[in-house]
Enzyme design. Structure first.
Site, PDB file in Angstrom:
ATOM      1  N   SER A  90     -89.146   2.925  40.640  1.00 53.24           N
ATOM      2  CA  SER A  90     -88.692   2.677  42.070  1.00 53.24           C
ATOM      3  C   SER A  90     -87.636   3.807  42.423  1.00 53.24           C
ATOM      4  O   SER A  90     -86.861   3.702  43.352  1.00 53.24           O
ATOM      5  CB  SER A  90     -88.203   1.419  42.341  1.00 53.24           C
ATOM      6  OG  SER A  90     -87.163   1.099  41.297  1.00 53.24           O
ATOM      7  N   ASN A 146     -83.119  -8.275  37.845  1.00 52.95           N
ATOM      8  CA  ASN A 146     -83.639  -9.081  38.868  1.00 52.95           C
ATOM      9  C   ASN A 146     -82.824  -9.929  39.896  1.00 52.95           C
ATOM     10  O   ASN A 146     -82.820  -9.681  40.981  1.00 52.95           O
ATOM     11  CB  ASN A 146     -84.452 -10.407  38.503  1.00 52.95           C
ATOM     12  CG  ASN A 146     -85.814  -9.792  37.420  1.00 52.95           C
ATOM     13  OD1 ASN A 146     -86.011  -8.582  37.389  1.00 52.95           O
ATOM     14  ND2 ASN A 146     -86.390 -10.667  36.605  1.00 52.95           N
ATOM     15  N   THR A 187     -98.423  -7.181  88.021  1.00 51.52           N
ATOM     16  CA  THR A 187     -98.937  -8.247  87.002  1.00 51.52           C
ATOM     17  C   THR A 187    -100.552  -7.653  86.728  1.00 51.52           C
ATOM     18  O   THR A 187    -100.930  -7.186  87.606  1.00 51.52           O
ATOM     19  CB  THR A 187     -99.082  -9.699  87.498  1.00 51.52           C
ATOM     20  OG1 THR A 187    -100.083  -9.693  88.710  1.00 51.52           O
ATOM     21  CG2 THR A 187     -97.809 -10.211  87.758  1.00 51.52           C
ATOM     22  N   HIS A 188    -100.950  -7.805  85.521  1.00 48.83           N
ATOM     23  CA  HIS A 188    -102.203  -7.199  85.098  1.00 48.83           C
ATOM     24  C   HIS A 188    -102.055  -5.588  85.657  1.00 48.83           C
ATOM     25  O   HIS A 188    -103.243  -5.168  85.919  1.00 48.83           O
ATOM     26  CB  HIS A 188    -103.261  -8.097  85.988  1.00 48.83           C
ATOM     27  CG  HIS A 188    -103.101  -9.553  86.013  1.00 48.83           C
ATOM     28  ND1 HIS A 188    -103.731 -10.096  84.774  1.00 48.83           N
ATOM     29  CD2 HIS A 188    -102.609 -10.272  86.635  1.00 48.83           C
ATOM     30  CE1 HIS A 188    -103.380 -11.411  84.833  1.00 48.83           C
ATOM     31  NE2 HIS A 188    -102.736 -11.638  85.952  1.00 48.83           N
ATOM     32  N   SER A 241     -97.161  22.013  76.496  1.00 50.48           N
ATOM     33  CA  SER A 241     -98.354  22.111  75.663  1.00 50.48           C
ATOM     34  C   SER A 241     -98.568  23.728  75.170  1.00 50.48           C
ATOM     35  O   SER A 241     -97.881  24.329  75.977  1.00 50.48           O
ATOM     36  CB  SER A 241     -99.733  21.770  76.584  1.00 50.48           C
ATOM     37  OG  SER A 241    -100.751  22.741  76.474  1.00 50.48           O
ATOM     38  N   ASN A 297     -94.731  16.957  78.704  1.00 50.55           N
ATOM     39  CA  ASN A 297     -94.955  15.745  78.006  1.00 50.55           C
ATOM     40  C   ASN A 297     -94.002  14.745  77.558  1.00 50.55           C
ATOM     41  O   ASN A 297     -92.991  15.228  76.962  1.00 50.55           O
ATOM     42  CB  ASN A 297     -95.781  16.115  76.614  1.00 50.55           C
ATOM     43  CG  ASN A 297     -96.986  16.883  77.118  1.00 50.55           C
ATOM     44  OD1 ASN A 297     -97.550  16.557  78.310  1.00 50.55           O
ATOM     45  ND2 ASN A 297     -97.457  17.605  76.259  1.00 50.55           N
ATOM     46  N   TYR A 353     -89.531 -13.526  39.634  1.00 49.47           N
ATOM     47  CA  TYR A 353     -89.655 -12.339  39.940  1.00 49.47           C
ATOM     48  C   TYR A 353     -90.985 -11.664  39.595  1.00 49.47           C
ATOM     49  O   TYR A 353     -91.671 -11.910  38.534  1.00 49.47           O
ATOM     50  CB  TYR A 353     -88.502 -11.463  39.415  1.00 49.47           C
ATOM     51  CG  TYR A 353     -88.480  -9.927  39.699  1.00 49.47           C
ATOM     52  CD1 TYR A 353     -87.843  -9.526  40.707  1.00 49.47           C
ATOM     53  CD2 TYR A 353     -89.300  -9.118  38.739  1.00 49.47           C
ATOM     54  CE1 TYR A 353     -87.949  -8.379  41.333  1.00 49.47           C
ATOM     55  CE2 TYR A 353     -89.154  -7.606  39.380  1.00 49.47           C
ATOM     56  CZ  TYR A 353     -88.689  -7.496  40.449  1.00 49.47           C
ATOM     57  OH  TYR A 353     -88.844  -5.984  40.843  1.00 49.47           O
ATOM     58  N   GLN A 395     -91.043  -4.859  44.206  1.00 45.57           N
ATOM     59  CA  GLN A 395     -90.278  -3.496  44.439  1.00 45.57           C
ATOM     60  C   GLN A 395     -90.673  -2.924  45.704  1.00 45.57           C
ATOM     61  O   GLN A 395     -90.036  -2.196  46.423  1.00 45.57           O
ATOM     62  CB  GLN A 395     -90.653  -2.788  42.965  1.00 45.57           C
ATOM     63  CG  GLN A 395     -89.948  -1.350  43.112  1.00 45.57           C
ATOM     64  CD  GLN A 395     -90.342  -0.850  41.670  1.00 45.57           C
ATOM     65  OE1 GLN A 395     -89.682  -1.196  40.634  1.00 45.57           O
ATOM     66  NE2 GLN A 395     -91.516   0.162  41.597  1.00 45.57           N
TER      67      GLN A 395
HETATM   68  N1  ARG Z   1     -86.901  -1.692  40.340  1.00 43.53           N
HETATM   69  C1  ARG Z   1     -87.079  -3.287  40.498  1.00 43.53           C
HETATM   70  C2  ARG Z   1     -87.056  -3.491  41.708  1.00 43.53           C
HETATM   71  O1  ARG Z   1     -86.764  -2.670  42.638  1.00 43.53           O
HETATM   72  C3  ARG Z   1     -85.768  -3.690  39.796  1.00 43.53           C
HETATM   73  C4  ARG Z   1     -86.217  -5.032  38.985  1.00 43.53           C
HETATM   74  C5  ARG Z   1     -86.880  -4.712  37.880  1.00 43.53           C
HETATM   75  N2  ARG Z   1     -87.187  -5.921  37.165  1.00 43.53           N
HETATM   76  C6  ARG Z   1     -87.889  -5.866  36.040  1.00 43.53           C
HETATM   77  N3  ARG Z   1     -87.921  -6.966  35.313  1.00 43.53           N
HETATM   78  N4  ARG Z   1     -88.656  -5.131  35.749  1.00 43.53           N
HETATM   79  O2  ARG Z   1     -87.454  -4.590  42.335  1.00 43.53           O
END
Ligand code: ARG
Length: 524
Positions: A38, A121, A166-167, A288, A296, A328, A333
């Site tokens: 992530s 988490n 309206t419409h 354009s 535009n 979780y 993510q």
């Molecule tokens: N990168 C994860 C997210 O954005 C963080 C938590 C990941 N937890 C795990 N147990 N892999 O949600």
């Protein structure tokens, strides 16, 4: 003598030094690491993650769960963490990268204590809420700025008369100021939604651990307080697995974007030659590459498209959530990308569109002409008059005026046909005017002894709006001015006040956390 350049060796994460995997798992496939990481989303969370770790360590020390020198070393390494920390996919996310940084600085014995009693988490849910608070405050400010632009134009055009639709068919005359204040009021409700959403966002999940909290005697309240949260999310499963705080914020963004997109659509429509009601300022228009005459309304067009993207963020995030078992799951993510793209798109749209709106040039003359040449806009007023003066039932009056309108339109069509047959160029297009009928014709259609003058008096939009429309919330210019000066100005002041109170609370909690950290750093 050749000076040897000092080359700082970059630490490579290998199977043996990957703090997360090495004892349990073998090498992670590079493509899987990239695919599931992530990090590309996590830059926004870095300051939050540093603050959360610091608050957690301060709390662990207060609870005597770690020694003072351990706390000191961890806190001091967190202070050294560069804001542009280079993060590695092999460590999956910002959370492991920060922990890895601390462990590299302080060693596993010390840095390895930082995650005592917490999990990624609860930490990621907290970081999202922490960062979202700032984003909501920014969004709130942008809503107020946009409302200011609406108010500015509404004041200017409190008595500018235009056809109301309206419409997308002409209905009755309204004032442009009134039309714009409709958008003001929509954003007003969005602002209320924002404040209410902020309350639900501003709760700390820390202490929920991975899903079932922890057996350590930690204090969830202390961490929540140090991070400026109002309280904590009680149920540990709820704390780590719910994202309704995020989907709600995305909904808020979709609603704002929907409101703006409707105005954008009107601006695109109104800036066409067919309407000629507005001209967008040059700074916010494009041309354009082939047709040199073009101007535009590109900001309005992009707004319409971005509104769809934000709606897609909402459906995408609700879709991610809908069948997830507790608690979780890494699916969560991916919702972060929906959250940040929705807030970023909405904030930038409010900013650019709001500035354009302030500079937009409305064309009161074209608007008034449209009303002047179309008596059908007064059909409802004529019906009301028949009810009041001739005591007809409204339905009866409605039917008779309907016939009057039909007569006007067929007179108009006859005229157009005649002009076409004679191949005569009309000096101006035929209008839908009661003038095209004689008094006798009008009387026989309406079946009352009206005079032409009596009807003509009803066809004056200025008198109609200013003198006759006294009902609160009507397009009457006086009421529009009054709303701008008395009610709406005050609302904006109160919104700014609410935002700065929330900001001050956050600043205060940052100062408290900072003081606590300094105290630990100074202690021996
Ligand atoms: N990168 C994860 C997210 O954005 C963080 C938590 C990941 N937890 C795990 N147990 N892999 O949600």
């Amino acid at each position: 003598m050749m000076q040897k350049a000092k080359v700082r060796k970059k630490r490579v994460i290998t199977e043996d030094n990957n703090i997360l995997r090495f004892s349990r798992l073998g090498k992670f496939s590079e493509s899987a690491a990239r695919y599931t990481s992530s990090i590309h989303l996590d830059k926004k969370l870095l300051p939050a993650v540093v603050a959360i770790n610091s608050a957690h360590v301060v709390m662990l020390l207060k609870r005597e769960l770690i020694a003072k020198d351990v706390a000191r070393e961890i806190l001091s390494s967190l202070r050294e963490l560069p804001p542009n920390l280079e993060m590695k996919d092999e460590l999956e996310d910002v959370h492991m990268n920060v922990e890895n940084f601390v462990i590299e600085k302080t060693g596993k014995e010390i840095g390895g204590m930082m995650n005592f009693g917490k999990s990624r988490n609860d930490q990621v849910a907290t970081a999202l809420r922490f960062a979202l608070r700032d984003e909501l405050l920014l969004l709130g400010k942008e809503i107020v700025e946009f409302q200011k632009s609406l108010l500015f134009q509404a004041r200017r055009h409190s008595s500018t008369i235009m056809p109301g639709y309206t419409h997308l068919q002409r209905g009755q005359p309204v004032t442009l100021g009134h039309h714009l204040l409709c958008y003001f009021d929509e954003l007003e409700r969005d602002f209320e939604r924002l404040l209410s959403c902020y309350q639900r966002v501003n709760k700390s999940p820390m202490g929920a651990g991975a899903l079932a909290s922890t057996s350590l005697p930690i204090s969830r309240q202390t961490v929540a307080k140090l991070l400026g949260f109002d309280s904590f999310v009680e149920n540990s499963l709820d704390a780590v697995s719910s994202r309704d705080f995020a989907t709600e914020a995305i909904y808020l963004c979709s609603q704002v974007m929907n409101d703006l997109s409707r105005l954008a659509e009107e601006i695109v429509l109104w800036s066409s030659k067919e309407f000629s009601f507005v001209e967008v300022p040059d700074e916010y228009a494009s041309t354009s590459s082939m047709m040199p005459q073009k101007k535009n309304p590109v900001v309005a067009e992009i707004t319409r498209a971005k509104a769809s993207q934000v709606i897609a963020d909402l459906t995408s995030s609700l879709g991610i959530m809908k069948a997830l078992p507790l608690s979780y799951n890494l699916d969560l993510q991916e919702l972060s990308s929906n959250l940040w793209s929705a807030t970023e798109r909405t904030i930038s749209t409010l900013d650019v569109f709001g500035k354009m709106l302030k500079g937009i040039i409305f064309n009161p003359k074209a608007m008034f002409e449209a009303v002047k040449h179309d008596d059908s806009l007064f059909a409802t007023d004529i019906a009301d008059h028949l009810v009041q003066k001739y005591k007809l039932s409204f339905r009866e009056a409605h039917n008779r005026v309907g016939s009057l309108m039909r007569a006007i339109y067929s007179r108009r069509e006859e005229k157009t046909k005649k002009n076409n047959n004679k191949k005569k160029k009309a000096s101006s297009p035929p209008t839908s005017s009661i003038e095209s009928l004689t008094t006798e014709e009008i009387r026989s259609i309406l079946r009352v002894d009206v005079t032409k003058d009596e009807i003509s008096r009803l066809l004056d939009p200025e008198t109609g709006l200013a003198k006759k429309k006294k009902v609160l919330g009507s397009p009457n210019p006086d009421l529009v001015r009054k709303a701008c000066n008395e009610r709406l100005e005050k609302k904006l002041r109160s919104h700014l006040n609410s935002l700065s109170k929330l900001e001050n609370r956050l600043a205060k909690s940052r100062a408290i956390l900072d003081r606590e950290i300094k105290q630990v750093l100074r202690s021996s």
